[in-house]
Motif scaffolding. Structure first.
Motif, PDB file in Angstrom:
ATOM      1  N   LEU A 107      30.476  52.111  59.728  1.00 50.41           N
ATOM      2  CA  LEU A 107      31.823  51.854  59.233  1.00 50.41           C
ATOM      3  C   LEU A 107      32.142  52.741  58.045  1.00 50.41           C
ATOM      4  O   LEU A 107      31.247  53.234  57.356  1.00 50.41           O
ATOM      5  N   THR A 108      33.444  52.883  57.773  1.00 50.35           N
ATOM      6  CA  THR A 108      33.925  53.510  56.552  1.00 50.35           C
ATOM      7  C   THR A 108      34.780  52.504  55.803  1.00 50.35           C
ATOM      8  O   THR A 108      35.754  51.981  56.360  1.00 50.35           O
ATOM      9  N   LEU A 109      34.400  52.209  54.555  1.00 57.79           N
ATOM     10  CA  LEU A 109      35.152  51.300  53.704  1.00 57.79           C
ATOM     11  C   LEU A 109      35.852  52.137  52.632  1.00 57.79           C
ATOM     12  O   LEU A 109      35.182  52.858  51.887  1.00 57.79           O
ATOM     13  N   VAL A 110      37.178  52.024  52.550  1.00 56.32           N
ATOM     14  CA  VAL A 110      37.956  52.860  51.638  1.00 56.32           C
ATOM     15  C   VAL A 110      38.797  51.975  50.733  1.00 56.32           C
ATOM     16  O   VAL A 110      39.687  51.250  51.204  1.00 56.32           O
ATOM     17  N   GLY A 111      38.522  52.033  49.423  1.00 59.07           N
ATOM     18  CA  GLY A 111      39.343  51.325  48.462  1.00 59.07           C
ATOM     19  C   GLY A 111      40.480  52.192  47.964  1.00 59.07           C
ATOM     20  O   GLY A 111      40.633  53.353  48.373  1.00 59.07           O
ATOM     21  N   ALA A 112      41.286  51.640  47.055  1.00 58.92           N
ATOM     22  CA  ALA A 112      42.392  52.404  46.460  1.00 58.92           C
ATOM     23  C   ALA A 112      41.859  53.418  45.458  1.00 58.92           C
ATOM     24  O   ALA A 112      42.197  54.597  45.510  1.00 58.92           O
ATOM     25  N   ASP A 113      41.026  52.962  44.542  1.00 57.52           N
ATOM     26  CA  ASP A 113      40.347  53.809  43.564  1.00 57.52           C
ATOM     27  C   ASP A 113      39.383  52.932  42.780  1.00 57.52           C
ATOM     28  O   ASP A 113      39.364  51.705  42.935  1.00 57.52           O
ATOM     29  N   GLN A 114      38.564  53.540  41.934  1.00 56.26           N
ATOM     30  CA  GLN A 114      37.532  52.801  41.212  1.00 56.26           C
ATOM     31  C   GLN A 114      38.116  51.759  40.262  1.00 56.26           C
ATOM     32  O   GLN A 114      37.508  50.711  40.030  1.00 56.26           O
ATOM     33  N   ALA A 115      39.282  52.038  39.704  1.00 60.36           N
ATOM     34  CA  ALA A 115      39.862  51.133  38.716  1.00 60.36           C
ATOM     35  C   ALA A 115      40.531  49.916  39.340  1.00 60.36           C
ATOM     36  O   ALA A 115      40.646  48.869  38.688  1.00 60.36           O
ATOM     37  N   ASN A 116      40.962  50.031  40.591  1.00 56.76           N
ATOM     38  CA  ASN A 116      41.811  48.986  41.155  1.00 56.76           C
ATOM     39  C   ASN A 116      41.230  48.228  42.337  1.00 56.76           C
ATOM     40  O   ASN A 116      41.742  47.161  42.680  1.00 56.76           O
ATOM     41  N   THR A 117      40.224  48.755  42.994  1.00 56.14           N
ATOM     42  CA  THR A 117      39.533  48.006  44.047  1.00 56.14           C
ATOM     43  C   THR A 117      38.171  47.598  43.516  1.00 56.14           C
ATOM     44  O   THR A 117      37.269  48.432  43.377  1.00 56.14           O
ATOM     45  N   ILE A 118      38.035  46.323  43.186  1.00 59.13           N
ATOM     46  CA  ILE A 118      36.815  45.776  42.577  1.00 59.13           C
ATOM     47  C   ILE A 118      36.183  44.799  43.556  1.00 59.13           C
ATOM     48  O   ILE A 118      36.830  43.847  44.010  1.00 59.13           O
ATOM     49  N   ILE A 119      34.913  45.020  43.873  1.00 58.04           N
ATOM     50  CA  ILE A 119      34.174  44.088  44.728  1.00 58.04           C
ATOM     51  C   ILE A 119      32.998  43.579  43.907  1.00 58.04           C
ATOM     52  O   ILE A 119      32.152  44.363  43.469  1.00 58.04           O
ATOM     53  N   GLN A 120      32.943  42.273  43.681  1.00 60.03           N
ATOM     54  CA  GLN A 120      31.979  41.715  42.747  1.00 60.03           C
ATOM     55  C   GLN A 120      31.321  40.459  43.313  1.00 60.03           C
ATOM     56  O   GLN A 120      31.916  39.728  44.102  1.00 60.03           O
ATOM     57  N   ALA A 121      30.081  40.228  42.897  1.00 59.48           N
ATOM     58  CA  ALA A 121      29.381  39.026  43.336  1.00 59.48           C
ATOM     59  C   ALA A 121      29.960  37.794  42.665  1.00 59.48           C
ATOM     60  O   ALA A 121      30.036  36.714  43.257  1.00 59.48           O
ATOM     61  N   THR A 122      30.382  37.951  41.414  1.00 61.13           N
ATOM     62  CA  THR A 122      30.973  36.863  40.640  1.00 61.13           C
ATOM     63  C   THR A 122      31.745  37.465  39.485  1.00 61.13           C
ATOM     64  O   THR A 122      31.538  38.621  39.129  1.00 61.13           O
ATOM     65  N   ALA A 123      32.642  36.701  38.915  1.00 60.96           N
ATOM     66  CA  ALA A 123      33.492  37.236  37.857  1.00 60.96           C
ATOM     67  C   ALA A 123      32.706  37.604  36.609  1.00 60.96           C
ATOM     68  O   ALA A 123      33.021  38.576  35.923  1.00 60.96           O
ATOM     69  N   ASP A 124      31.655  36.823  36.292  1.00 64.35           N
ATOM     70  CA  ASP A 124      30.942  37.037  35.036  1.00 64.35           C
ATOM     71  C   ASP A 124      29.444  37.279  35.208  1.00 64.35           C
ATOM     72  O   ASP A 124      28.710  37.352  34.231  1.00 64.35           O
ATOM     73  N   GLY A 125      28.962  37.391  36.437  1.00 64.70           N
ATOM     74  CA  GLY A 125      27.544  37.630  36.662  1.00 64.70           C
ATOM     75  C   GLY A 125      26.685  36.390  36.600  1.00 64.70           C
ATOM     76  O   GLY A 125      25.457  36.469  36.654  1.00 64.70           O
ATOM     77  N   SER A 126      27.283  35.210  36.501  1.00 64.03           N
ATOM     78  CA  SER A 126      26.515  33.975  36.331  1.00 64.03           C
ATOM     79  C   SER A 126      25.881  33.491  37.634  1.00 64.03           C
ATOM     80  O   SER A 126      24.915  32.732  37.614  1.00 64.03           O
ATOM     81  N   ILE A 127      26.433  33.898  38.786  1.00 64.15           N
ATOM     82  CA  ILE A 127      25.888  33.498  40.082  1.00 64.15           C
ATOM     83  C   ILE A 127      24.956  34.587  40.584  1.00 64.15           C
ATOM     84  O   ILE A 127      25.301  35.764  40.578  1.00 64.15           O
ATOM     85  N   GLN A 128      23.774  34.195  41.002  1.00 65.36           N
ATOM     86  CA  GLN A 128      22.789  35.176  41.445  1.00 65.36           C
ATOM     87  C   GLN A 128      22.993  35.473  42.929  1.00 65.36           C
ATOM     88  O   GLN A 128      22.556  34.723  43.793  1.00 65.36           O
ATOM     89  N   SER A 129      23.653  36.582  43.193  1.00 61.30           N
ATOM     90  CA  SER A 129      23.935  37.004  44.562  1.00 61.30           C
ATOM     91  C   SER A 129      24.121  38.502  44.594  1.00 61.30           C
ATOM     92  O   SER A 129      24.712  39.081  43.679  1.00 61.30           O
ATOM     93  N   ARG A 130      23.602  39.147  45.610  1.00 60.12           N
ATOM     94  CA  ARG A 130      23.838  40.570  45.822  1.00 60.12           C
ATOM     95  C   ARG A 130      25.271  40.771  46.332  1.00 60.12           C
ATOM     96  O   ARG A 130      25.858  39.885  46.944  1.00 60.12           O
TER      97      ARG A 130
END
Length: 206
Positions: A107-130
């Protein structure tokens, strides 16, 4: 000679006004090529380019097995076929279904740009997940930020991305990720890889 009934059935979705003896007709989502007198009548005369571009419609995580007008990133990855492109609009995407996002297809995954397409495990890093687990071949990810991944088990590598397939990462930021037993931004055999752990093939393009 004229087209067989098999030709007409195969190209039933071609534009209604098109001459079926011409070389090219178009589907609404693919291209139908018809070449009379080229192949035996027992063979189909139609070939379809089935690669699609799938557009994510929401930032919320869900997994109902369907990617339609209501399509999450997880659903798009699960429903995409080999060679498809997934377009990820600006937004912050936080998987909440309880597991990493696994890519096991080309597959090819294409976001808008680094500043505006954010993919995160959790908002603050408190949940342990890849964030991502990449097991497929010929995968490209570009124009996004991957952050706040944190593995929870010893020898569970790659807080941001675990690569055992083939990944090209382009114009992207991997930040604020951690592995259980430490490690820097990119790890390989014998180290943990807080940001990325690679046991396959990894190409990074700035």
């Amino acid at each position: 000679h004229g087209n067989s009934s098999a030709d007409r059935d195969t190209c039933a979705n071609c534009d209604a006004g098109a001459d079926r003896n011409t070389d090219t007709h178009r589907y609404s989502r693919s291209v139908c090529y018809v070449r009379p007198n080229t192949y035996p009548s027992t063979n189909s005369h139609a070939f379809a380019d089935t690669h699609r571009t799938i557009i994510i419609t929401k930032t919320a995580d869900s997994d109902d097995g369907v990617c339609d007008s209501d399509c999450s990133l997880r659903e798009a990855i699960a429903g995409a076929g080999s060679g498809d492109t997934i377009s990820i609009p600006p937004g912050t995407y936080t998987p909440t279904v309880g597991s990493e996002l696994t890519i096991n297809n080309s597959l090819t995954l294409v976001g808008a740009d680094q500043a505006n397409t954010i993919i995160q495990a959790t908002a603050d890093g408190s949940i342990q997940s890849r964030v991502f687990k990449v097991t497929g071949q010929n995968i490209t990810m570009k124009n996004m930020t991957i952050r706040n991944g944190h593995t929870s088990q010893y020898y569970d590598h790659g807080g941001g991305i675990l690569v055992s397939g083939t990944l090209t990462l382009s114009n992207s930021t991997v930040t604020a990720n951690a592995a259980y037993d430490g490690g820097g931004q990119i790890g390989c055999s014998g180290c943990q890889g807080g940001g990325i752990y690679n046991s396959g093939t990894l190409n990074i393009i700035s």
